[in-house]
Enzyme design. Structure first.
Site, PDB file in Angstrom:
ATOM      1  N   PRO A  38       2.145  -3.463   2.557  1.00 22.05           N
ATOM      2  CA  PRO A  38       3.420  -2.783   2.807  1.00 22.05           C
ATOM      3  C   PRO A  38       3.216  -1.546   3.681  1.00 22.05           C
ATOM      4  O   PRO A  38       2.149  -0.938   3.629  1.00 22.05           O
ATOM      5  CB  PRO A  38       3.881  -2.366   1.412  1.00 22.05           C
ATOM      6  CG  PRO A  38       2.646  -2.323   0.569  1.00 22.05           C
ATOM      7  CD  PRO A  38       1.714  -3.349   1.151  1.00 22.05           C
ATOM      8  N   ASP A  39       4.227  -1.186   4.478  1.00 19.01           N
ATOM      9  CA  ASP A  39       4.131   0.098   5.165  1.00 19.01           C
ATOM     10  C   ASP A  39       4.620   1.174   4.194  1.00 19.01           C
ATOM     11  O   ASP A  39       4.753   0.924   2.993  1.00 19.01           O
ATOM     12  CB  ASP A  39       4.870   0.087   6.515  1.00 19.01           C
ATOM     13  CG  ASP A  39       6.385  -0.036   6.374  1.00 19.01           C
ATOM     14  OD1 ASP A  39       6.894  -0.028   5.246  1.00 19.01           O
ATOM     15  OD2 ASP A  39       7.064  -0.161   7.420  1.00 19.01           O
ATOM     16  N   PHE A  40       4.863   2.367   4.693  1.00 16.22           N
ATOM     17  CA  PHE A  40       5.216   3.462   3.784  1.00 16.22           C
ATOM     18  C   PHE A  40       6.713   3.695   3.689  1.00 16.22           C
ATOM     19  O   PHE A  40       7.262   3.868   2.613  1.00 16.22           O
ATOM     20  CB  PHE A  40       4.504   4.758   4.222  1.00 16.22           C
ATOM     21  CG  PHE A  40       3.022   4.634   4.144  1.00 16.22           C
ATOM     22  CD1 PHE A  40       2.353   4.896   2.963  1.00 16.22           C
ATOM     23  CD2 PHE A  40       2.293   4.209   5.242  1.00 16.22           C
ATOM     24  CE1 PHE A  40       0.983   4.747   2.868  1.00 16.22           C
ATOM     25  CE2 PHE A  40       0.908   4.054   5.162  1.00 16.22           C
ATOM     26  CZ  PHE A  40       0.262   4.323   3.971  1.00 16.22           C
ATOM     27  N   ARG A  41       7.381   3.699   4.863  1.00 19.76           N
ATOM     28  CA  ARG A  41       8.742   4.208   4.901  1.00 19.76           C
ATOM     29  C   ARG A  41       9.837   3.188   5.158  1.00 19.76           C
ATOM     30  O   ARG A  41      11.004   3.566   5.233  1.00 19.76           O
ATOM     31  CB  ARG A  41       8.822   5.349   5.931  1.00 19.76           C
ATOM     32  CG  ARG A  41       7.975   6.529   5.498  1.00 19.76           C
ATOM     33  CD  ARG A  41       7.947   7.679   6.472  1.00 19.76           C
ATOM     34  NE  ARG A  41       7.025   8.707   5.981  1.00 19.76           N
ATOM     35  CZ  ARG A  41       5.719   8.663   6.092  1.00 19.76           C
ATOM     36  NH1 ARG A  41       5.135   7.654   6.700  1.00 19.76           N
ATOM     37  NH2 ARG A  41       4.965   9.622   5.579  1.00 19.76           N
ATOM     38  N   ASN A 112      -3.954   3.827  10.100  1.00 14.83           N
ATOM     39  CA  ASN A 112      -4.145   2.905   8.973  1.00 14.83           C
ATOM     40  C   ASN A 112      -5.513   3.051   8.319  1.00 14.83           C
ATOM     41  O   ASN A 112      -6.512   3.302   8.984  1.00 14.83           O
ATOM     42  CB  ASN A 112      -3.939   1.467   9.448  1.00 14.83           C
ATOM     43  CG  ASN A 112      -2.535   1.260   9.994  1.00 14.83           C
ATOM     44  OD1 ASN A 112      -1.658   2.096   9.751  1.00 14.83           O
ATOM     45  ND2 ASN A 112      -2.333   0.185  10.732  1.00 14.83           N
ATOM     46  N   ASP A 114      -6.635   0.573   6.389  1.00 13.29           N
ATOM     47  CA  ASP A 114      -6.968  -0.794   5.970  1.00 13.29           C
ATOM     48  C   ASP A 114      -8.184  -1.385   6.695  1.00 13.29           C
ATOM     49  O   ASP A 114      -8.627  -2.488   6.367  1.00 13.29           O
ATOM     50  CB  ASP A 114      -5.745  -1.715   6.150  1.00 13.29           C
ATOM     51  CG  ASP A 114      -5.178  -1.696   7.569  1.00 13.29           C
ATOM     52  OD1 ASP A 114      -5.957  -1.511   8.532  1.00 13.29           O
ATOM     53  OD2 ASP A 114      -3.947  -1.861   7.716  1.00 13.29           O
ATOM     54  N   HIS A 131      -6.552   8.951   9.977  1.00 14.00           N
ATOM     55  CA  HIS A 131      -6.328   9.298   8.565  1.00 14.00           C
ATOM     56  C   HIS A 131      -7.450   8.794   7.674  1.00 14.00           C
ATOM     57  O   HIS A 131      -7.261   8.577   6.479  1.00 14.00           O
ATOM     58  CB  HIS A 131      -4.957   8.762   8.105  1.00 14.00           C
ATOM     59  CG  HIS A 131      -3.800   9.454   8.763  1.00 14.00           C
ATOM     60  ND1 HIS A 131      -2.510   9.009   8.695  1.00 14.00           N
ATOM     61  CD2 HIS A 131      -3.762  10.591   9.511  1.00 14.00           C
ATOM     62  CE1 HIS A 131      -1.711   9.830   9.375  1.00 14.00           C
ATOM     63  NE2 HIS A 131      -2.452  10.790   9.881  1.00 14.00           N
TER      64      HIS A 131
HETATM   65  P1  OAD Z   1       5.622   4.187   8.221  1.00 13.32           P
HETATM   66  O1  OAD Z   1       5.856   3.310   7.053  1.00 13.32           O
HETATM   67  O2  OAD Z   1       6.091   5.584   8.142  1.00 13.32           O
HETATM   68  O3  OAD Z   1       6.294   3.539   9.510  1.00 13.32           O
HETATM   69  C1  OAD Z   1       6.139   2.189   9.825  1.00 13.32           C
HETATM   70  C2  OAD Z   1       6.997   1.872  11.036  1.00 13.32           C
HETATM   71  O4  OAD Z   1       6.700   0.531  11.434  1.00 13.32           O
HETATM   72  C3  OAD Z   1       8.492   1.934  10.769  1.00 13.32           C
HETATM   73  O5  OAD Z   1       9.142   2.518  11.874  1.00 13.32           O
HETATM   74  C4  OAD Z   1       8.894   0.450  10.633  1.00 13.32           C
HETATM   75  O6  OAD Z   1      10.208   0.199  11.067  1.00 13.32           O
HETATM   76  C5  OAD Z   1       7.901  -0.206  11.546  1.00 13.32           C
HETATM   77  N1  OAD Z   1       7.546  -1.591  11.204  1.00 13.32           N
HETATM   78  C6  OAD Z   1       7.434  -2.185  10.000  1.00 13.32           C
HETATM   79  N2  OAD Z   1       7.022  -3.445  10.104  1.00 13.32           N
HETATM   80  C7  OAD Z   1       6.862  -3.676  11.435  1.00 13.32           C
HETATM   81  C8  OAD Z   1       6.468  -4.798  12.214  1.00 13.32           C
HETATM   82  N3  OAD Z   1       6.114  -5.961  11.659  1.00 13.32           N
HETATM   83  N4  OAD Z   1       6.433  -4.659  13.562  1.00 13.32           N
HETATM   84  C9  OAD Z   1       6.773  -3.496  14.160  1.00 13.32           C
HETATM   85  N5  OAD Z   1       7.167  -2.414  13.477  1.00 13.32           N
HETATM   86  C10 OAD Z   1       7.200  -2.483  12.137  1.00 13.32           C
HETATM   87  O7  OAD Z   1       4.043   4.092   8.541  1.00 13.32           O
HETATM   88  P2  OAD Z   1       3.160   5.093   9.431  1.00 13.32           P
HETATM   89  O8  OAD Z   1       3.950   5.608  10.578  1.00 13.32           O
HETATM   90  O9  OAD Z   1       1.893   4.406   9.713  1.00 13.32           O
HETATM   91  O10 OAD Z   1      -0.736   8.471   5.469  1.00 13.32           O
HETATM   92  O11 OAD Z   1       2.913   6.264   8.394  1.00 13.32           O
HETATM   93  C11 OAD Z   1       2.144   7.388   8.755  1.00 13.32           C
HETATM   94  C12 OAD Z   1       1.361   7.932   7.581  1.00 13.32           C
HETATM   95  O12 OAD Z   1       2.224   8.197   6.482  1.00 13.32           O
HETATM   96  C13 OAD Z   1       0.346   6.965   7.021  1.00 13.32           C
HETATM   97  O13 OAD Z   1      -0.873   6.987   7.730  1.00 13.32           O
HETATM   98  C14 OAD Z   1       0.182   7.391   5.589  1.00 13.32           C
HETATM   99  C15 OAD Z   1       1.577   7.842   5.253  1.00 13.32           C
HETATM  100  O14 OAD Z   1       1.661   8.897   4.372  1.00 13.32           O
HETATM  101  C16 OAD Z   1      -1.856   8.275   4.673  1.00 13.32           C
HETATM  102  O15 OAD Z   1      -2.127   7.213   4.177  1.00 13.32           O
HETATM  103  C17 OAD Z   1      -2.740   9.433   4.510  1.00 13.32           C
END
Ligand code: OAD
Ligand code: ZN
Length: 288
Positions: A38-41, A112, A114, A131
């Site tokens: 999963p992503d974060f936001r 990432n 991962d 990170h």
């Molecule tokens: P976010 O979850 O904040 O953002 C992910 C982005 O990717 C969002 O804009 C989604 O719309 C988009 N997205 C999701 N799935 C996608 C796909 N299949 N193709 C294209 N876009 C997609 O994740 P990050 O920006 O990586 O810190 O978050 C930054 C940091 O916040 C992370 O490194 C983490 C967190 O706190 C730590 O782990 C220390």
């Protein structure tokens, strides 16, 4: 949709027209969601929306250094789920590897943890894990380092019969917590991140005629200082964004030359492979 495809076509044309142009990738959790991480936001599916079982005061506390020292359990619970080794790289990761093989990769700046860039066999010298990652760790009490396997064993040791406060990976020398070298909120990014970015910016400016590219993918661009990278790209260097939704500097301060693919980075990768005529090479790479 049509504009997105057009952006990819323009990138492919650009790379064909400028055979010495290389790419700097700037990526985040979105490129790995296709791998089952999963992503974060993202609403509904993002980690921060699904942490209620951990009883956190606020979602980002799980990666907050001060909170971790008080209550490490949420992080360790999450670490078990996110632990690398159980996931396979996505198309996007292999495409970056293909850029390396083709001599068209300059660097990958990844947020990432991962390690999927490494798992796709991208060379160490290309990867900046801004990170950090699970690859190394240290005891926050005495700084002792543990082999990755030892940490993993400690993480997964059944401690069901112990009180909650003992259910964590602790140092056998001083009993403090073992923390993977992931950059938490309240901690600084690795020196190497800043140094390499400065070098790469210098390189972009010096080689402006080579028409290098910066491709940003799968990140919400909300966590600083990483989020400021796209805005620091010299104005004469073209930027691209492969993301579900417009984010960060691409939204607040867009440039005429920006190339945007609004959609999944996997679709963007496939589209770029097709447009570059790299399908065969790509198949060969992933079947290796
Ligand atoms: P976010 O979850 O904040 O953002 C992910 C982005 O990717 C969002 O804009 C989604 O719309 C988009 N997205 C999701 N799935 C996608 C796909 N299949 N193709 C294209 N876009 C997609 O994740 P990050 O920006 O990586 O810190 O978050 C930054 C940091 O916040 C992370 O490194 C983490 C967190 O706190 C730590 O782990 C220390
Ligand atoms: Zn210790």
């Amino acid at each position: 949709k049509k504009d997105s495809k057009m952006s990819i076509r323009k990138i492919a044309e650009h790379l064909q027209k400028h055979p010495r142009a290389k790419v700097i990738f700037v990526i985040g959790a979105g490129v790995s969601t296709a791998c089952g991480i999963p992503d974060f936001r993202s609403p509904k599916t993002g980690l921060y929306h699904n942490l209620s079982k951990l009883n956190l005061p606020y979602a980002e506390a799980v990666f907050d250094i001060e909170y971790f020292k008080e209550n490490p359990k949420p992080f360790y619970t999450l670490a078990k789920e996110l632990y690398p080794g159980t996931f396979k790289p996505a198309k996007f990761h292999y495409l970056m590897k293909l850029f390396e093989d083709e001599g068209r990769l300059k660097r990958i700046y990844t947020q990432n943890i991962d390690t999927l860039e490494r798992q796709a066999s991208v060379g160490d010298e290309y990867i900046i894990e801004a990170h950090g990652s699970f690859a190394s760790n240290h005891c926050i009490g005495c700084d002792k380092k543990f082999p990755i396997e030892t940490f993993k064993e400690k993480l997964n040791e059944p401690k069901a019969n112990l009180p909650l406060e003992f259910d964590y990976a602790s140092c056998d020398a001083c009993e403090s917590l073992i923390k993977p070298n992931i950059v938490f909120f309240g901690e600084g990014l690795p020196e190497k991140f800043f140094e390499t970015w400065d070098e790469d910016l210098e390189w972009l400016r010096k080689e402006v005629d080579e028409k290098h590219l910066v491709i940003v993918a799968g990140t919400s661009l909300t966590v600083y200082p990483f989020a400021s990278l796209p805005s620091e790209v010299p104005s004469k260097t073209a930027r691209a964004l492969f993301n579900i939704g417009l984010v960060g500097d691409f939204k607040s301060d867009p440039r005429k030359s920006d190339l945007v693919f609004n959609g999944s980075s996997e679709d963007a990768a496939q589209c770029l492979i097709d447009e570059l005529g790299w399908s065969e090479k790509f198949e060969k790479l992933i079947n290796k």
